[in-house]
Design a protein around this motif. Structure first.
Motif, PDB file in Angstrom:
ATOM      1  N   UNK A 193       0.866  -1.174   0.000  1.00 34.90           N
ATOM      2  CA  UNK A 193       0.000   0.000   0.000  1.00 34.90           C
ATOM      3  C   UNK A 193       0.902   1.224   0.000  1.00 34.90           C
ATOM      4  N   UNK A 194       0.656   2.136  -0.916  1.00 29.52           N
ATOM      5  CA  UNK A 194       1.500   3.321  -1.049  1.00 29.52           C
ATOM      6  C   UNK A 194       0.686   4.571  -0.734  1.00 29.52           C
ATOM      7  N   UNK A 195       1.133   5.294   0.283  1.00 32.57           N
ATOM      8  CA  UNK A 195       0.588   6.620   0.560  1.00 32.57           C
ATOM      9  C   UNK A 195       1.581   7.598  -0.033  1.00 32.57           C
ATOM     10  N   UNK A 196       1.157   8.427  -0.964  1.00 32.79           N
ATOM     11  CA  UNK A 196       2.129   9.194  -1.748  1.00 32.79           C
ATOM     12  C   UNK A 196       2.778  10.326  -0.963  1.00 32.79           C
ATOM     13  N   UNK A 197       2.021  10.940  -0.071  1.00 31.97           N
ATOM     14  CA  UNK A 197       2.588  11.982   0.796  1.00 31.97           C
ATOM     15  C   UNK A 197       1.923  11.863   2.157  1.00 31.97           C
ATOM     16  N   UNK A 198       2.615  11.293   3.101  1.00 29.42           N
ATOM     17  CA  UNK A 198       2.019  11.045   4.410  1.00 29.42           C
ATOM     18  C   UNK A 198       1.734  12.366   5.126  1.00 29.42           C
ATOM     19  N   UNK A 199       0.589  12.420   5.766  1.00 33.89           N
ATOM     20  CA  UNK A 199       0.254  13.543   6.627  1.00 33.89           C
ATOM     21  C   UNK A 199       0.045  13.003   8.045  1.00 33.89           C
TER      22      UNK A 199
END
Lengths: 111, 112
Positions: free
Chosen positions: A73-79
């Protein structure tokens, strides 16, 4: 249900991509790969699902290995709001409408 | 659109009592599932209802029961409460029970 293996925890820096791995070496041909996440004090939230091909939606991307024995699972820009427990679940729709949750990966996001 | 609504949010009961929890699914969703979450066992499936019929059942004792009404709202009942029944009870709804369940925020039950 086939079993999944995920790391217990991972850390990420804010604004950076996050790759959450999941191993499912005993996956069958009819198993879909689902991801849910659970934020603190909330119920699980559907993230994404796929069968064979990579999938993208507004929340994340799902990369599935060619042999389907693993996925990411890829979160492109974590917040900071992405800090949660992420669950990788295999579902055979013909085997009953239930989700079998494992331990998941606790993602911590540092500012 | 309104999400899955569970009531009450918090509940304290005494051992031996019974409890009823309520779940209102998203409008149009006909499948409602219930899950128990505890620190020791994690998230475990209780049962699923579709069009007022129980379709699937998890590995829980008969003290745990449920039902679904014609408007798809669901209730679950736990009789003869035990301390180990203390948990977060989550309800999830979907159109037909396929992909993409929407969960409520749960009912936190404490048995003393």
């Amino acid at each position: 249900d086939a079993k999944t293996t995920q790391p217990n925890s991972m850390e990420s820096n804010e604004e950076e991509p996050v790759h959450l791995p999941c191993n499912h070496s005993t996956i069958s041909g009819t198993d879909y790969i689902h991801w849910y996440r659970q934020l603190p004090s909330q119920g699980p939230e559907y993230v994404i699902h796929g069968l064979t091909s990579n999938v993208n939606n507004r929340m994340a991307s799902l990369a599935i290995a060619e042999d389907r024995k693993s996925s990411t699972l890829i979160l492109h820009r974590a917040t900071l709001r992405d800090a949660a427990v992420y669950y990788c679940i295999l579902r055979d729709l013909g085997a009953g409408n239930m989700l079998t949750f494992g331990g998941g990966t606790r993602l911590m996001v540092k500012p | 659109k309104a999400g899955v609504t569970q009531t009450p949010r918090y509940l304290i009961k005494t051992r031996g009592q019974q409890v009823t929890l309520s779940c209102s699914p998203i409008s149009g969703h006909r499948s409602v599932s219930w899950y128990q979450q505890t620190p020791g066992q994690g998230l475990q499936f209780l049962f699923e209802y579709f069009s007022e019929t129980q379709r699937n059942k998890g590995n829980f004792p008969g003290r745990f029961s449920g039902r679904q009404f014609s408007n798809s709202r669901s209730e679950m009942n736990v009789s003869t409460l035990e301390l180990g029944d203390s948990a977060l009870y989550l309800c999830a709804s979907s159109l037909t029970g396929g992909h993409g369940y929407t969960f409520g925020s749960g009912t936190r039950l404490t048995v003393v």
